[in-house]
Design an enzyme around this catalytic site. Sequence first.
Site, mmCIF file in Angstrom:
data_model
loop_
_atom_site.group_PDB
_atom_site.id
_atom_site.type_symbol
_atom_site.label_atom_id
_atom_site.label_comp_id
_atom_site.label_asym_id
_atom_site.label_seq_id
_atom_site.Cartn_x
_atom_site.Cartn_y
_atom_site.Cartn_z
ATOM 1 N N CYS A 27 0.841 -1.206 0.000
ATOM 2 C CA CYS A 27 0.000 0.000 0.000
ATOM 3 C C CYS A 27 0.874 1.253 0.000
ATOM 4 C CB CYS A 27 -0.918 -0.013 1.222
ATOM 5 S SG CYS A 27 -1.929 1.460 1.346
ATOM 6 N N CYS A 48 -0.437 4.064 2.256
ATOM 7 C CA CYS A 48 -0.210 3.845 3.696
ATOM 8 C C CYS A 48 1.250 4.071 4.067
ATOM 9 C CB CYS A 48 -0.579 2.416 4.093
ATOM 10 S SG CYS A 48 -2.077 1.797 3.343
ATOM 11 N N ASP A 49 2.168 3.588 3.237
ATOM 12 C CA ASP A 49 3.578 3.519 3.653
ATOM 13 C C ASP A 49 4.529 4.424 2.871
ATOM 14 O OD1 ASP A 49 2.824 1.530 5.462
ATOM 15 O OD2 ASP A 49 3.002 -0.024 3.934
#
Length: 323
Positions: free
Chosen positions: A136, A139-140
């Site tokens: 992701c 997300c990261d």
Amino acid sequence: MTDTDIYDLVIIGGGPGGLSAAIYAMRGALKTVLIEKGIPGGQVNLSDEVENYPGLIHANGAELAMKFAEHARVYGLEEINDEAIAVEPGLDHHHVRLAGGRNIAAHSVILATGGTPRKLDIPGEDDYYGKGVSYCAVCDGFFFRNKQVIVVGGGDSACEEGLYLAKLAEQVYLVHRRDALRASRILQQRVEADCKIEVLWNSVLTEIQAGADGVNQVRLQDTRNGDQRDMSIDGIFIFIGFEPNNQLVPKGVRLSTEGFVITDGQCATSIPGIYAIGDLREKYARQIVISAADGCTAALSAAHYVETRKAGSGADTCELPAT
Ligand code: NAP
């Protein structure tokens, strides 16, 4: 059990498909409950930018997910925050068992459980998940500002996420096993035009290595001649498709060889009253708009199915008062 204990429809999964089904079911006056183990929205929550949902030139995935949920709630949708662990088909009605112990009876069930990112299954992938390996970018990606990252895959997801990461990282290497991308033309053009993205053609990762601070190196293999080489890298983002979440699909429902549910044009499975929609269903493309459309189709079809059953059993019919 009286007929009023039985739901007309249970929807399992609160992504765009499940929530669209809920909107149509509630507007169609079906006694409906939606089961979701996490937060509503599903995979859409992971998308930073959604640019292809008609009418929304640009939307944030998490905000769009919230709008879907808000819309369904306007009609008083009943929601249960729990995990469905089994769907048991029956002749009179079907049962959905929840991890919390509840057993819900319903005339119809819509399975909207989506899919999960596919893994490379190479050494280091599991060991360094969260330590440089990610599925992701939204997300990261933040953790890889001004760093060097690899994106694996050649489809829409890999290109989209690569473009997202290029805004943060110093350099993005798109590692693809063939010499042509599968992604849509517009995404291919954007990747080609982005000076921070270099495509490593005909290449696969065979191993991920890490030091004390996480991932620091990968082994690459040339798919044409098998030659291997090591490459220093800070992070690896893997977007090579996904597997359908078909664990709840009851025995007897037809699946494709890849495990997607085969339905008819009404999203009906081979068991009457059980429907599959969105990314779980075998179809040409997996898009938010298609999941939403599937939800509409399945809910309208379920409404017809439930009405027909009730008419056949004499339930819910009007009786003239005795004089
Ligand atoms: P996908 O289209 O199936 O692409 C997967 C990519 O990963 C392909 O390029 C494939 O290579 C590669 N791959 C598969 N297994 C691999 C392995 N073991 N090792 C190395 N590479 C591997 O998956 P996706 O990109 O996740 O997209 C899924 C669906 O969602 C598609 O229908 C897509 O159009 C849609 N989608 C749309 C958007 C958008 O329109 N904004 C965004 C994301 C996803 P090959 O090409 O050689 O098979």
